[in-house]
Every structure is written in structure tokens, then in C-alpha cells.
Design a protein around this motif. Structure first.
Motif, mmCIF file in Angstrom:
data_model
loop_
_atom_site.group_PDB
_atom_site.id
_atom_site.type_symbol
_atom_site.label_atom_id
_atom_site.label_comp_id
_atom_site.label_asym_id
_atom_site.label_seq_id
_atom_site.Cartn_x
_atom_site.Cartn_y
_atom_site.Cartn_z
ATOM 1 N N THR A 336 84.017 45.681 10.099
ATOM 2 C CA THR A 336 84.971 44.823 10.803
ATOM 3 C C THR A 336 86.386 45.208 10.397
ATOM 4 O O THR A 336 86.601 45.778 9.316
ATOM 5 N N SER A 363 78.637 38.952 16.678
ATOM 6 C CA SER A 363 78.244 38.229 15.462
ATOM 7 C C SER A 363 79.214 38.520 14.325
ATOM 8 O O SER A 363 79.480 37.654 13.479
ATOM 9 N N VAL A 364 79.778 39.747 14.310
ATOM 10 C CA VAL A 364 80.700 40.120 13.238
ATOM 11 C C VAL A 364 82.030 39.387 13.380
ATOM 12 O O VAL A 364 82.576 38.871 12.390
ATOM 13 N N ASN A 366 82.468 36.581 14.907
ATOM 14 C CA ASN A 366 82.174 35.175 14.610
ATOM 15 C C ASN A 366 82.108 34.939 13.108
ATOM 16 O O ASN A 366 82.557 33.902 12.608
ATOM 17 N N MET A 367 81.557 35.916 12.393
ATOM 18 C CA MET A 367 81.499 35.813 10.937
ATOM 19 C C MET A 367 82.910 35.784 10.338
ATOM 20 O O MET A 367 83.195 35.009 9.413
ATOM 21 N N THR A 368 83.794 36.612 10.900
ATOM 22 C CA THR A 368 85.177 36.642 10.410
ATOM 23 C C THR A 368 85.884 35.326 10.704
ATOM 24 O O THR A 368 86.613 34.791 9.865
ATOM 25 N N ASP A 370 84.473 32.428 11.034
ATOM 26 C CA ASP A 370 83.902 31.435 10.122
ATOM 27 C C ASP A 370 84.553 31.541 8.741
ATOM 28 O O ASP A 370 84.838 30.522 8.090
ATOM 29 N N ALA A 371 84.767 32.776 8.301
ATOM 30 C CA ALA A 371 85.410 32.981 6.991
ATOM 31 C C ALA A 371 86.835 32.440 7.002
ATOM 32 O O ALA A 371 87.294 31.838 6.021
ATOM 33 N N THR A 453 89.867 34.844 2.898
ATOM 34 C CA THR A 453 88.954 35.297 3.958
ATOM 35 C C THR A 453 88.308 36.621 3.580
ATOM 36 O O THR A 453 87.094 36.814 3.753
ATOM 37 N N LEU A 457 84.369 37.548 3.079
ATOM 38 C CA LEU A 457 83.703 38.614 3.842
ATOM 39 C C LEU A 457 83.068 39.638 2.911
ATOM 40 O O LEU A 457 81.966 40.146 3.181
ATOM 41 N N ASP A 460 80.039 37.722 0.965
ATOM 42 C CA ASP A 460 79.049 36.961 1.722
ATOM 43 C C ASP A 460 78.835 35.584 1.102
ATOM 44 O O ASP A 460 77.772 34.980 1.252
ATOM 45 N N LYS A 462 79.514 31.771 1.024
ATOM 46 C CA LYS A 462 79.962 30.716 1.929
ATOM 47 C C LYS A 462 80.368 29.435 1.193
ATOM 48 O O LYS A 462 80.716 28.447 1.811
#
Length: 671
Positions: A336, A363-364, A366-368, A370-371, A453, A457, A460, A462
Motif C-alpha cells: 500500500t 481490502s487494502v 479499507n485496511m488503511t 480503518d487504521a 496509522t 499498518l 497489524d 488493532k
């Protein structure tokens, strides 16, 4: 010191011709140089220069090989010009002036030169001023809607060619010009006029090379570019077989542009993002255990992005070539990308708000996102908001991510900006995008949320209550110091922070990309690298170095013996210090250029490289010296009167001499 006879004659002549300005200072004249200083006033300022591409020219230049001398006239008094004039224009009048130049050929043909008063009014500050286009560099957009107006205040004047010199006056330059034109009534009585003399002759104009290919062939220009810098945290062990961690790439830009070459601070766009990134690196460098994280952090600071995304395009090209400049990186490992763009204006009513522009839904990304949300929540007391950009936007805003998207449309990336649907920076690529145009607390806030952030990332993890996450704090004092170093002339690059790493060649920072000198290299000579690039390289190498590795040792003539080490502070310490760090220079220049046998040549376009097909191949004309001076001269009518009077006196003197000689001869004969 007494004057010799020729000097005395010169003083007498000048005092007769310029009685107003010099009579009162005659007692201070002791030499011809003193006389010249009184006659000619050098004007401090910033030039618009000639730039070229494959199809032609933009920017400014004297129209020929000689200096331009023309009377000074305020734009508001410039009605119907019957002869060339130097037009004095305020910032408020620039749009009207250049509109008239474009639409009135008769007016344009009588512009000898332009002096621009750099002081901005409250009206101009509220309305904005951007010489760039409404969609900057739209030809590189990964989407089709290139009529979209990201930059509503854009005028596009910096992309046109002007066959006259244009010069932005500094504060002292304004004083000099105002002083010489202030005594208008007295000068009219004395038959004198104020003129400006422009020495802004470009080599491409003299040689008749009016595009990049011809000027590179004749050696009258150089390619725009410089050196980008990348660094990893922690350092990458290139020799290890286990260096295949997914990469989280964080990007910022170090170069800006404006109508005037050396007045390109780019405070909000893009330097606020650069300063934010440096604050992020500093904050993360104090976190333990990065070697144990699941992903590799890489930081990339690009130059040349204002001119066809030179830095990002060359970086991706070097990745394809597996060159020494990117040793340790693999294109396939980049999971990413996060670009820190303009963040200096993200403060409104006490809330720091930033917008996440995503390249695509995945999905990547979205993961960023979320972070970002978790990082925001962990900083709840700091009133930071990260919002998704409006879905109706045509795509990502003008940014380095356009290069990544054109290279690979499946790139998962986020561009963090202080705007949503259009630039909040009303002075994009203007000399007015300076320190007053940003808020340091917004830069600190952006750095804070990006730092956390990136940790999320890379790990991993959360759990926002994690003690490591809570310990990641940006040094606000460092951010303030970086702002004063990179966005002011006092202290500017003479600040303690910069001077702890390099010996800068200039005090006042210029964030213009400049030209690339000599043969491109991943280990260039310091003299060929800009002050800003050298500072960033040393800063990143120092902050990302492995503090748990071998004890620091002195460099040997700027070189480290151990593999994986680089030499930092070599310019300011006797030897410099070797540290374990993966920090490298990447040459930034057009992918359509090749340096061969000591000169540059333009390569044929490659249909498999759509961005190369659109590449303008920017170059800057060579020039010897650039300068402006102002002084007084007599009106031509008065000069003609003096000439006629002189001829008359000479003729009468001759007649008198002949008559006298005849009379004396006759008288002698009588005797």
C-alpha cells in the motif's frame, strides 16, 4: 582619493545631465565606481526564466541577445503604448495585465519588461492567486475528466511564453524602484525619465534553440530534475534472504513551482506534507521493536513532481530496472502507498480536518482507512478528524499517486490532503504560498495521525490502547524548527538543525526543482545535489539508523567500510559518522532522456509507456547573469536639443575662429 582628469570630466558631464539625483551627493564621489553606484541602482528580486519542452517554450526572456532598457510606467497609466515601456504591475493587477498581453498584440509588442510589486493586498489575499492551471498536470491524470477544477483560482499564466523579461521585486527592490520614481515633477522639469535595464538574456534565445531537443543537442539548456531520497525503517538487510516483508510506502514531495524561479516556497503545497513526513519519521524512530513488525516501512521524498512527475516516474522506472538506487526494494512487495500531500491548512475552528482520497476500493485501502480511524480515536483529545473524500470527485487529486495509478491501475493508495473537492490553498504554485499560508498545529496533527496509522499498518495491531501506540508522539518543537528552516529566509537554511547535517550553499531555501547536473548517479557528488535533498538524505539516514547496531564510527573520506552503513554529517564534521541505515538517492529526470558521452539526448517515445508519451521533457535555458537596475536618462527630445546646440556652438566657434584668424592675419599685414 582625488579624481584624475578623465574622471573629473565624467563627473562634470553626469552632473550636467543628471542634476536632480546627483547634485546633492557630488561631495561623496571620489572615483568612477562611486559615480556608477550613484547613477545605477541594482534592484533585488526574483526572475521568471525561460523553460522549454519538446513542443516549445514557456516563461520569460529578453527578446534578443542584448539588454532591454525601457522607461518605467505604472500599469494603471498604460493606455495606448507608442513605444516599449517597463510596466510596473501590482499583484492585484497581474491577472488583468496578462489577459491584456494575451488579447492585445499591440500592447504586448510594446512591453519592454515587467516589474512586479510583491506586496499583496487584503483583496488579493481573499481572492487568491495561482499561476497554474485549474487542473494541474491533467495530461497525467489516470481518469478522463480533465476539465474538473481542482484549482479554482488557477490562471494558467505560468505555462505561456513571454517575449519580455518579468521580475518580481523583493522588499528592498520595491524600495529602490519607489525611490527613483518618487520625484516625478522635478524630473519632468529637468527633462529626465526613469528607466529599467533588464539583463535577462537566455542562451536558448541567443542560439535560436526553441525546444528541449534542439537546446539539449546544442548544449544551451539542462534537464529539470535533481535527486529524490528514500529510506527504510528499520534498515533493510539487502544480503539477507529474509527481506521479503510487505512494504508500506509513505510518500511526500520536496519541490514546488511558481511563476518566479527562486520564489517557490510551496508552504502548503507540498512542503507542509514533507515537514509532516519528517516529523513522522522522527516520532517512529523512537519506537522500539520495529524489527519484529510484520511489514516494512519505507519513506520516499520526491523531487521534480511539479514538472511532469519526474521523481515518481523515474523512481518506478528504476524499480523496473532493479538499479543500485533502489537496491533493497521490490515493486511486487509494495502493498500500500500513503501520500502526505497538502496538510498545512487543515485547521478550522479548532478542529484539524483532513481528507483521505483513495485510488480505488479494495481490502487494502479499507485496511488503511480503518487504521486512520483507530489512529484518530487514539488522539481524541487533539480534535483530529479524518474524513473520506467526496465520492463524486472524479478521482484522486493532482499528486504523485497519479504516476502510480498510470503505472498500475490496481495500486492501493491513500492521498491525505487538507481539502475535499477543491484546493483550499488559493495560492497553489504561487510565490504567495509562504509561511503565512499554513498553520503549524495542522502540520503536527497530520504527522501525529500518520505516525500512528503507519505503526498500526506495520504491526497489524488493532488495539489502540497498546502502550506502544500511545507512546508515539510527534515533536511539535521539531516541526516548528523545520518550518522555520525550510519556509523562511531567517534563519532559513542557516538554522541549527540544517547546519548540524550539511553546509548549505544558500541561506534562503528554494524549493524549485532546479536542473540535474552531470551524469545521474545513486551516489552523486554533494555539489550536484541541492541543499534540500542533502539535508533530507542526512536527516532520514540519521533518524532511521539502527541504534542497536554497531557503535557509530568515523567515516574514511566520506566512505564507510562496513556493508549497510552510510556516512552522515560528512559536510559538518571532520570525517562524518558511519551509521547502519538504508537511505539512498534516486536521480529524478525525464524517462525520455539519456545521458551519454557527456551530453543529454531525447529518446524516442515508447508506446508501452503512456506517461512517457505525454512527457513534455522539461528543460531550463542556460544563462550567465540575471539582474535588473534602474536609473535616470534624459528625454530623447532634450538629447536632440543638446546635440543641435552642440553642433551650433561648434559651428559658430569654427566660424569665429576662421573669422578671427582672417582678421588677425589682415591686421598683421597692415603692420
Amino acid at each position: 582619493m582625488a579624481l584624475d582628469l578623465p574622471g573629473l570630466v565624467a563627473v562634470v558631464v553626469v552632473l550636467l545631465l543628471f542634476p536632480i539625483s546627483l547634485a546633492e551627493e557630488a561631495d561623496s564621489i571620489e572615483s568612477v565606481p562611486d559615480l556608477q553606484k550613484l547613477m545605477y541602482k541594482a534592484v533585488d528580486g526574483y526572475p521568471c526564466v525561460r523553460l522549454l519542452n519538446l513542443s516549445g517554450e514557456i516563461g520569460c526572456s529578453n527578446p534578443g541577445p542584448d539588454r532591454v532598457v525601457a522607461p518605467i510606467l505604472k500599469f494603471k497609466d498604460a493606455k495606448d503604448l507608442a513605444q516599449p515601456y517597463t510596466v510596473l504591475v501590482t499583484i492585484d493587477e497581474m491577472e488583468d495585465f496578462f489577459d491584456r498581453v494575451s488579447n492585445d498584440l499591440g500592447f504586448a509588442s510594446n512591453i519592454g519588461g515587467v516589474l512586479v510589486d510583491s506586496r499583496s493586498s487584503s483583496q488579493q489575499k481573499s481572492g487568491g492567486f495561482s499561476p497554474d492551471k485549474k487542473f494541474p498536470q491533467s495530461e497525467f491524470s489516470p481518469y478522463g475528466n480533465t476539465d474538473y477544477e481542482w484549482n479554482p483560482t488557477g490562471l494558467g499564466i505560468m505555462w505561456r511564453a513571454y517575449n519580455f523579461p518579468v521580475y518580481l521585486l523583493s522588499e528592498s527592490g520595491i524600495s529602490t524602484v519607489q525611490e527613483i520614481i518618487s520625484k516625478k515633477v522635478e524630473k519632468e522639469k529637468a527633462n529626465t525619465v526613469d528607466v529599467a535595464e533588464f539583463n535577462m538574456v537566455m542562451e536558448t534565445t541567443k542560439s535560436g534553440t526553441h525546444n528541449s531537443e534542439s537546446c539539449l543537442r546544442e548544449g544551451t539548456c539542462l534537464p529539470l530534475g535533481g535527486y529524490s531520497v528514500w529510506s527504510s525503517l528499520p534498515p533493510i538487510n539487502v544480503s539477507s534472504a529474509n527481506n521479503g516483508k510487505p512494504i508500506v510506502l509513505t510518500v511526500a514531495s520536496m519541490d514546488s513551482a511558481s511563476f518566479f524561479r527562486d520564489k517557490s516556497f510551496g508552504a502548503d503545497s507540498p512542503i507542509s506534507g514533507l515537514i509532516s513526513l519528517l516529523g513522522v519519521v522522527d516520532a517512529l524512530s523512537r519506537v522500539d521493536g520495529f524489527n519484529n513488525l510484520k511489514k516494512q516501512l519505507v519513506f520516499l521524498v520526491l523531487t521534480g513532481e511539479s514538472w511532469g512527475y519526474l521523481g515518481s516516474r523515474r523512481f518506478l522506472h528504476e524499480l523496473d530496472l532493479h538499479s543500485d538506487a533502489i537496491s533493497g526494494l521490490k515493486n511486487t512487495l509494495i502493498e500500500t502507498v500513503l501520500e502526505v500531500g497538502s496538510v498545512g491548512k487543515g485547521l478550522s475552528q479548532g478542529v484539524k480536518t483532513f481528507f483521505a482520497h483513495k485510488t480505488r476500493v479494495s481490502s487494502v485501502t479499507n485496511m488503511t482507512l480503518d487504521a486512520f480511524k483507530q489512529a484518530q480515536d487514539s488522539l481524541a483529545s487533539q480534535n483530529i478528524k479524518i474524513l473520506s473524500a467526496d465520492a463524486s470527485n472524479p478521482g484522486i487529486p493532482p499528486s504523485s499517486m497519479m504516476t502510480f495509478m498510470r503505472k498500475n491501475p490496481q495500486t492501493s493508495a491513500i492521498v491525505l490532503e487538507d481539502f475535499d473537492t477543491k484546493f483550499t490553498n488559493k495560492f497553489y504554485h504561487s510565490h504567495l504560498d509562504d509561511l503565512s499560508n499554513i498553520n503549524s498545529s495542522a502540520v503536527v496533527a497530520a504527522a501525529s495521525v500518520v505516525a500512528r496509522t503507519l505503526y498500526l499498518l506495520a504491526s497489524d495491531n488493532k488495539d489502540t490502547s497498546n502502550s506502544a501506540l500511545g507512546s508515539i508522539n510527534v515533536n511539535a518543537s521539531l516541526v516548528e524548527e523545520l518550518i522555520s528552516c525550510l519556509l523562511t529566509c531567517d534563519p532559513g537554511l542557516s538554522c541549527d538543525l540544517v547546519n548540524s547535517y550539511i553546509s548549505p550553499s544558500n541561506t534562503c531555501p528554494s524549493n524549485y526543482a532546479g536542473v540535474i547536473l552531470g551524469e545521474p548517479s545513486s551516489t552523486p557528488q554533494p555539489a550536484y545535489v541541492s541543499d534540500i535533498s542533502r539535508f533530507i538524505w542526512n536527516f532520514l539516514a540519521d533518524r532511521t539508523s539502527d541504534q542497536n547496531g554497531n557503535a557509530a564510527s568515523a567515516c574514511s573520506k566520506g566512505v564507510c567500510e562496513n556493508k549497510g552503513e552510510v556516512c552522515v554529517k560528512a559536510e559538518v564534521e571532520k570525517e562524518g559518522t558511519c551509521v547502519i541505515s538504508t537511505t539512498r538517492y534516486v536521480p529524478a529526470y525525464s524517462t525520455r532522456l539519456e545521458y551519454k558521452d557527456g551530453s543529454w539526448m531525447v529518446l524516442a517515445p515508447n508506446s508501452s509507456d503512456p506517461m512517457g508519451m505525454a512527457d513534455p521533457v522539461w528543460t531550463e535555458s542556460n544563462w550567465n547573469t540575471i539582474g535588473v537596475r534602474v536609473y535616470e536618462v534624459q528625454h530623447s527630445g532634450y538629447d536632440n536639443f543638446v546635440l543641435i546646440a552642440g553642433i551650433t556652438v561648434t559651428t559658430l566657434s569654427y566660424v569665429a575662429i576662421v573669422a578671427g584668424k582672417a582678421f588677425i592675419t589682415k591686421a598683421l599685414k597692415r603692420d
